[in-house]
Motif scaffolding. Structure first.
Motif, PDB file in Angstrom:
ATOM      1  N   ARG A   3       0.862  -1.083  -0.040  1.00 18.96           N
ATOM      2  CA  ARG A   3      -0.101  -0.014  -0.078  1.00 18.96           C
ATOM      3  C   ARG A   3       0.759   1.095   0.077  1.00 18.96           C
ATOM      4  NH1 ARG A   3      -3.924  -2.034   4.918  1.00 18.96           N
ATOM      5  NH2 ARG A   3      -4.624  -3.813   4.019  1.00 18.96           N
ATOM      6  N   GLN A   4       0.272   2.350  -0.389  1.00 21.12           N
ATOM      7  CA  GLN A   4       0.930   3.699  -0.310  1.00 21.12           C
ATOM      8  C   GLN A   4       1.274   3.932   0.952  1.00 21.12           C
ATOM      9  OE1 GLN A   4      -1.103   6.834  -2.169  1.00 21.12           O
ATOM     10  NE2 GLN A   4       0.493   8.113  -1.749  1.00 21.12           N
ATOM     11  N   SER A   5       2.454   4.333   1.379  1.00 25.65           N
ATOM     12  CA  SER A   5       2.929   4.715   2.809  1.00 25.65           C
ATOM     13  C   SER A   5       2.128   5.742   3.427  1.00 25.65           C
ATOM     14  CB  SER A   5       4.235   5.093   2.707  1.00 25.65           C
ATOM     15  OG  SER A   5       4.980   3.957   2.374  1.00 25.65           O
ATOM     16  N   ALA A   6       1.887   5.482   4.659  1.00 21.39           N
ATOM     17  CA  ALA A   6       1.083   6.521   5.623  1.00 21.39           C
ATOM     18  C   ALA A   6       1.794   6.476   6.754  1.00 21.39           C
ATOM     19  CB  ALA A   6      -0.283   5.899   5.732  1.00 21.39           C
ATOM     20  N   ILE A   7       1.559   7.797   7.433  1.00 23.49           N
ATOM     21  CA  ILE A   7       2.274   7.908   8.849  1.00 23.49           C
ATOM     22  C   ILE A   7       1.293   7.098   9.890  1.00 23.49           C
ATOM     23  CG2 ILE A   7       3.551   9.801   8.344  1.00 23.49           C
ATOM     24  CD1 ILE A   7       1.220  11.301   9.705  1.00 23.49           C
ATOM     25  N   TRP A   8       1.907   7.044  11.012  1.00 27.36           N
ATOM     26  CA  TRP A   8       1.021   6.165  12.145  1.00 27.36           C
ATOM     27  C   TRP A   8       0.251   7.319  12.733  1.00 27.36           C
ATOM     28  CZ3 TRP A   8       1.399   1.028  13.669  1.00 27.36           C
ATOM     29  CH2 TRP A   8       2.547   0.470  13.176  1.00 27.36           C
ATOM     30  N   PRO A   9      -1.237   7.219  12.850  1.00 28.11           N
ATOM     31  CA  PRO A   9      -1.932   8.137  13.503  1.00 28.11           C
ATOM     32  C   PRO A   9      -1.671   8.466  14.905  1.00 28.11           C
ATOM     33  CG  PRO A   9      -3.339   6.291  12.480  1.00 28.11           C
ATOM     34  CD  PRO A   9      -1.854   5.737  12.524  1.00 28.11           C
ATOM     35  N   PHE A  10      -1.742   9.812  15.207  1.00 27.88           N
ATOM     36  CA  PHE A  10      -1.501  10.426  16.519  1.00 27.88           C
ATOM     37  C   PHE A  10      -0.258   9.919  17.232  1.00 27.88           C
ATOM     38  CE2 PHE A  10      -3.720   6.643  18.101  1.00 27.88           C
ATOM     39  CZ  PHE A  10      -3.100   6.386  19.298  1.00 27.88           C
ATOM     40  N   PHE A  11       0.758   9.296  16.723  1.00 30.69           N
ATOM     41  CA  PHE A  11       1.982   9.385  17.309  1.00 30.69           C
ATOM     42  C   PHE A  11       3.207   8.867  16.399  1.00 30.69           C
ATOM     43  CE2 PHE A  11       0.119   5.013  17.184  1.00 30.69           C
ATOM     44  CZ  PHE A  11       0.895   4.046  16.445  1.00 30.69           C
ATOM     45  N   ASP A  12       4.262   9.373  16.749  1.00 32.39           N
ATOM     46  CA  ASP A  12       5.191   9.595  15.846  1.00 32.39           C
ATOM     47  C   ASP A  12       6.435   8.595  16.093  1.00 32.39           C
ATOM     48  OD1 ASP A  12       4.190  11.819  14.631  1.00 32.39           O
ATOM     49  OD2 ASP A  12       5.018  13.088  16.278  1.00 32.39           O
TER      50      ASP A  12
END
Length: 249
Positions: A3-12
């Motif tokens: 899948r297209q890369s996404a960032i983790w929601p609400f934490f880094d």
């Protein structure tokens, strides 16, 4: 299909605890993140290796007594004592790293963690449901023990206490100092310290549906047994329904 890369929601920040002797597990975790399509600050943390003389150190007497009480006398006690100590130290070193780095929170994963394919859609919902809410710990998976609090908070969050296992959990920065000050002195495995000492006094949540399990058909470094699948109809039906429901988002 990746899948297209996404960032983790609400934490880094994500730390994966991994033994140097298990590069296969680190590779499996990387492949899993790729399949999920997640990016961001995901880093490997080399698990702490117990020194040869750790079993005989007097400061481990409380932990030895605890393991004897739970498991009884066994030829495997020294190995389990070493592994349990190493596990606790590894988690504490991740917390120490997060504190020194000024991270507002950290997701701690053990390298035998299996994340559900619908983890990102669920976590995006969790992020919305946490808006304006304070929290201290968030478990992506674990085992609820009787006697702890358990109440529905929102569609994808239960407010909980006495959650055991520590293969996938978020810690807020407000707890870093307390964990580092208390956990080792508690004389308990890290997940027992969290469930029996910390959770009764902090605000902790479990994600609904459960997103993280410990990998099956894999040797546990602490228990020295291979985890076997245990089919539970109700749980499997929930997972099938979750795959259908959250794959739509």
């Amino acid at each position: 299909m990746v899948r297209q890369s996404a960032i983790w929601p609400f934490f880094d920040h994500v730390c994966v605890i991994n033994l140097d002797s298990r590069p296969d597990r680190w590779q499996a975790m990387q492949s899993q993140f790729e399949r999920l399509g997640v990016a961001g600050n995901i880093q490997r943390f080399a698990a702490v290796r117990p020194p040869a003389d750790i079993v005989d150190r007097p400061e481990l007497a409380p932990l030895r007594a605890f393991l004897l009480k739970v498991d009884g006398e066994s030829e495997h006690l020294p190995a389990k004592l070493r592994a349990t100590w190493g596990c606790t130290q590894s988690h504490l070193e991740v917390i120490r790293l997060a504190q020194a780095s000024g991270w507002p929170q950290v997701l701690v994963l053990e390298d035998d963690c299996e994340l559900e394919p619908y983890s990102l859609p669920v976590l995006r919902r969790v992020a919305r449901q946490l808006e304006g809410q304070s929290w201290d710990m968030i478990y992506l998976g674990g085992t609820y023990k009787k006697g702890g609090r358990f109440r529905r908070h929102s569609a994808n969050l239960d407010e909980v206490g006495r959650i055991r296992l520590a293969h996938a959990y978020l810690v807020h920065e407000r707890l870093y100092g307390r964990i580092l000050a208390e956990a080792e002195r508690a004389g308990l495995p890290i997940d027992w310290y969290y469930s029996e000492r910390l959770q009764p006094q902090v605000r902790s949540f479990m994600v609904r549906p459960v997103l993280a399990y410990q990998r099956l058909h894999d040797m546990s470094d602490i228990e020295a047994v291979v985890r076997q699948p245990e089919f539970k109809t109700r749980r499997e039906l929930r997972r099938i329904w979750s795959r259908i429901r959250y794959s739509m988002f």
